[in-house]
Design a protein around this motif. Structure first.
Motif, mmCIF file in Angstrom:
data_model
loop_
_atom_site.group_PDB
_atom_site.id
_atom_site.type_symbol
_atom_site.label_atom_id
_atom_site.label_comp_id
_atom_site.label_asym_id
_atom_site.label_seq_id
_atom_site.Cartn_x
_atom_site.Cartn_y
_atom_site.Cartn_z
ATOM 1 N N GLN A 113 0.831 -1.196 0.000
ATOM 2 C CA GLN A 113 0.000 0.000 0.000
ATOM 3 C C GLN A 113 0.870 1.252 0.000
ATOM 4 O O GLN A 113 2.063 1.203 0.274
ATOM 5 C CB GLN A 113 -0.886 0.016 1.248
ATOM 6 C CG GLN A 113 -0.090 0.188 2.557
ATOM 7 C CD GLN A 113 -0.938 0.618 3.734
ATOM 8 O OE1 GLN A 113 -1.866 -0.096 4.105
ATOM 9 N NE2 GLN A 113 -0.627 1.771 4.308
ATOM 10 N N PRO A 115 0.262 4.955 1.951
ATOM 11 C CA PRO A 115 1.663 5.151 2.330
ATOM 12 C C PRO A 115 2.354 3.860 2.761
ATOM 13 O O PRO A 115 1.720 2.928 3.257
ATOM 14 C CB PRO A 115 1.565 6.119 3.508
ATOM 15 C CG PRO A 115 0.223 5.845 4.099
ATOM 16 C CD PRO A 115 -0.677 5.521 2.961
ATOM 17 N N SER A 123 2.408 12.079 0.146
ATOM 18 C CA SER A 123 1.394 11.751 1.151
ATOM 19 C C SER A 123 -0.036 11.800 0.618
ATOM 20 O O SER A 123 -0.952 11.290 1.267
ATOM 21 C CB SER A 123 1.518 12.692 2.348
ATOM 22 O OG SER A 123 1.332 14.036 1.950
ATOM 23 N N ASN A 124 -0.256 12.397 -0.560
ATOM 24 C CA ASN A 124 -1.606 12.439 -1.117
ATOM 25 C C ASN A 124 -2.025 11.105 -1.741
ATOM 26 O O ASN A 124 -3.177 10.930 -2.133
ATOM 27 C CB ASN A 124 -1.741 13.554 -2.161
ATOM 28 C CG ASN A 124 -0.670 13.500 -3.233
ATOM 29 O OD1 ASN A 124 0.511 13.604 -2.926
ATOM 30 N ND2 ASN A 124 -1.073 13.356 -4.492
ATOM 31 N N ASN A 126 -3.096 7.502 -1.190
ATOM 32 C CA ASN A 126 -3.642 6.601 -0.173
ATOM 33 C C ASN A 126 -4.384 5.481 -0.886
ATOM 34 O O ASN A 126 -5.557 5.621 -1.232
ATOM 35 C CB ASN A 126 -4.587 7.355 0.762
ATOM 36 C CG ASN A 126 -3.852 8.249 1.732
ATOM 37 O OD1 ASN A 126 -3.465 7.815 2.807
ATOM 38 N ND2 ASN A 126 -3.627 9.508 1.342
ATOM 39 N N GLU A 159 -4.105 8.243 -7.208
ATOM 40 C CA GLU A 159 -3.833 8.638 -5.833
ATOM 41 C C GLU A 159 -4.715 7.901 -4.830
ATOM 42 O O GLU A 159 -4.285 7.600 -3.714
ATOM 43 C CB GLU A 159 -4.023 10.150 -5.680
ATOM 44 C CG GLU A 159 -3.086 10.961 -6.571
ATOM 45 C CD GLU A 159 -3.335 12.451 -6.463
ATOM 46 O OE1 GLU A 159 -4.011 12.881 -5.499
ATOM 47 O OE2 GLU A 159 -2.855 13.199 -7.337
ATOM 48 N N ARG A 160 -5.927 7.648 -5.207
ATOM 49 C CA ARG A 160 -6.866 6.902 -4.370
ATOM 50 C C ARG A 160 -7.838 6.197 -5.302
ATOM 51 O O ARG A 160 -7.916 6.505 -6.497
ATOM 52 C CB ARG A 160 -7.619 7.823 -3.403
ATOM 53 C CG ARG A 160 -8.475 8.870 -4.100
ATOM 54 C CD ARG A 160 -9.050 9.882 -3.130
ATOM 55 N NE ARG A 160 -9.900 10.843 -3.840
ATOM 56 C CZ ARG A 160 -11.201 10.697 -4.022
ATOM 57 N NH1 ARG A 160 -11.819 9.609 -3.546
ATOM 58 N NH2 ARG A 160 -11.907 11.603 -4.672
ATOM 59 N N LYS A 280 -9.847 2.314 2.766
ATOM 60 C CA LYS A 280 -8.797 3.284 3.046
ATOM 61 C C LYS A 280 -7.631 2.551 3.699
ATOM 62 O O LYS A 280 -7.820 1.830 4.681
ATOM 63 C CB LYS A 280 -9.322 4.369 3.989
ATOM 64 C CG LYS A 280 -8.312 5.448 4.332
ATOM 65 C CD LYS A 280 -8.943 6.476 5.263
ATOM 66 C CE LYS A 280 -7.931 7.557 5.650
ATOM 67 N NZ LYS A 280 -6.832 7.043 6.485
ATOM 68 N N THR A 283 -2.824 4.229 7.801
ATOM 69 C CA THR A 283 -1.797 5.256 7.797
ATOM 70 C C THR A 283 -1.206 5.399 9.197
ATOM 71 O O THR A 283 -1.788 4.936 10.180
ATOM 72 C CB THR A 283 -2.365 6.619 7.360
ATOM 73 O OG1 THR A 283 -3.275 7.092 8.371
ATOM 74 C CG2 THR A 283 -3.109 6.500 6.034
#
Length: 488
Positions: A113, A115, A123-124, A126, A159-160, A280, A283
């Protein structure tokens, strides 16, 4: 076509140093030979002696070993802490040869995954990249495959992922797939600094990520001479004359596509049915410390996936929850210590020799009273005290604890705490008391339960060691026992 922010500073960053799965295996095996202690010079010599590393100089490069260890961590083989390499459950299974390499590497991939503690991805991002990729490769709309140029053009900039983004991506891949080579090239070259951007993406994904997982047998790279009319995309890497292409293998002049090993497809579907790529990812902000975050990523979460991939481990899921809760309560439980006491009870019930565990508590008695059975079926009692503290247990009253031992006619008392100060060692000298850190006790029980046929832990070895070492802290000694029995 899906809109993505494509730039060198806004992409997945994958560690790259070892592209051969055989070399990565040898590297991790080398850690086994040095008892998990990180010693780069030793590792260089070990790999040279096994003819798996040659290096650019006669002496080898210990700095390279550090980079390779970080890459092994990135690919979920384990994590580093205090000059020690802690193998993930997948690595233990692999080196103990208790499961197929293909299935083990599937768990490695599924666990990845952003991060990640071992990637400088912004960091953007996820996203469960492993789950996401496997979801794509099991989607019938794109024939359960991804061409290398498609992976490089789309994936590193996601990014996601949500169901809406995912479906838009599928439509974009199909649209991209219907384009000519020249039309695709126009898309690539329309990106600012496209050589720099896509050479890095191509290098990390095609030259490392895909070749590592295809080498382990989790994924397959299939050549396709008809793709893009046999033409390759080529991007200049840096200022020299090095170019990165979408060739399906080294020294080849055609591209190809990636697919899941057909033997693993049903298992992949089981994993995705249970754990969604749209979840999600964990983190550091979700955890109370970086140490807890890494432990979740590398130890507890993969065990859930292993229980699906390797059904014989399915009955271990409850054990993981019990042990995970105890470690958490030892650090962050209630101030009165009651939650830690309650979490220790099911842990001591994991021991095969346990006959009864009772929470006593109160100022005038022990926290837990355990009845254990000897090999000759005779019974004996032990006290267990749970010590919580914001930082570490700094002192112990051995006279009070000795009175509790006499009150219950117990053999000794085990004191469990997240951490002990040096002064505690002096406090307990000469008494029927031992101390042990909560994480070490957890690790011992976890390894025992996961490696036993009945799913229980052995207490006899622990009892013998405690009896011979009363009045001491047994944390280091138990860690040694773990390494001797289960360490790589």
């Amino acid at each position: 076509m899906i809109k993505l922010n494509r730039s060198k500073d806004n992409k997945w960053i994958m560690q790259k140093n070892i592209s051969s799965s055989n070399l990565l295996e040898a590297f991790v095996s080398g850690m086994q030979n040095q008892n998990n202690i990180i010693d780069s010079d030793y590792l260089v010599n070990y790999l040279r002696s096994t003819h798996t590393y040659h290096g650019r100089s006669e002496e080898g490069n210990s700095n390279t070993m550090g980079v390779r260890l970080s890459q092994a961590c990135f690919y979920m083989f384990g994590f580093k802490k205090d000059h020690t390499f802690y193998p993930s459950p997948m690595t233990e299974l692999y080196l103990n040869q208790t499961a197929d390499k293909e299935k083990i590497s599937l768990v490695n991939l599924f666990s990845m995954q952003f991060p990640s503690p071992y990637s400088e991805t912004p960091s953007n991002f996820n996203i469960y990249i492993g789950r996401f990729l496997l979801k794509l490769l099991s989607d019938n709309r794109i024939d359960r495959k991804l061409y290398i140029d498609e992976m490089v053009y789309f994936l590193p900039f996601i990014e996601r992922i949500t169901p809406e983004i995912y479906n838009e991506l599928i439509e974009s891949i199909l649209e991209f797939r219907g384009m000519s080579y020249e039309q695709k090239k126009d898309l690539f070259t329309s990106v600012q600094d496209y050589d720099d951007v896509f050479a890095n993406c191509m290098h990390e994904i095609n030259y490392y990520f895909l070749r590592i997982f295809s080498g382990f047998g989790c994924l397959e790279i299939v050549s396709d001479s008809f793709h893009n009319n046999g033409k390759l995309f080529s991007f200049r890497h840096g200022n020299g004359n090095t170019f990165r292409t979408d060739a399906y293998a080294s020294m080849q002049r055609i591209s190809g596509y990636v697919q899941i090993n057909p033997n693993l497809m049903s298992t992949v579907k089981e994993l995705l049915n249970e754990y969604s790529p749209f979840d999600k990812p964990i983190t550091q902000a979700d955890s109370l410390s970086k140490e807890d975050w890494i432990r979740d990523l590398y130890e507890f979460e993969p065990l859930k996936y292993i229980s699906i991939v390797i059904p014989s481990h399915n009955n271990k899921a409850d054990v993981v929850d019990i042990i995970k809760d105890m470690v958490y309560q030892s650090k962050y439980g209630s101030r009165d210590g009651k939650s830690f006491e309650e979490s220790l009870k099911p842990v001591f019930e994991l021991f095969r020799e346990n006959r009864n565990v009772e929470i006593i508590s109160g100022s005038g008695d022990t926290d837990l009273l355990c009845v254990m059975e000897n090999d000759d079926e005779s019974l004996y009692k032990i006290n267990v005290d749970a010590k919580t503290s914001h930082h570490q247990t700094s002192s112990i009253n051995p006279i009070r604890i000795t009175n509790h031992i006499r009150l219950n006619n117990s053999r000794y008392c085990i004191i469990v705490s997240p951490k002990f100060s040096r002064g505690v060692r002096t406090d307990i000298q000469g008494f029927q008391i031992v101390t042990i850190e909560a994480e070490t006790l957890a690790n011992y029980c976890l390894k025992e339960c996961l490696n036993s046929k009945d799913g229980l832990a052995d207490y006899n070895d622990l009892n013998l060691h405690i009896t011979d070492n009363l009045g001491t802290d047994i944390t280091k000694a138990v860690n040694y026992i773990i390494d001797e029995k289960y360490g790589i």
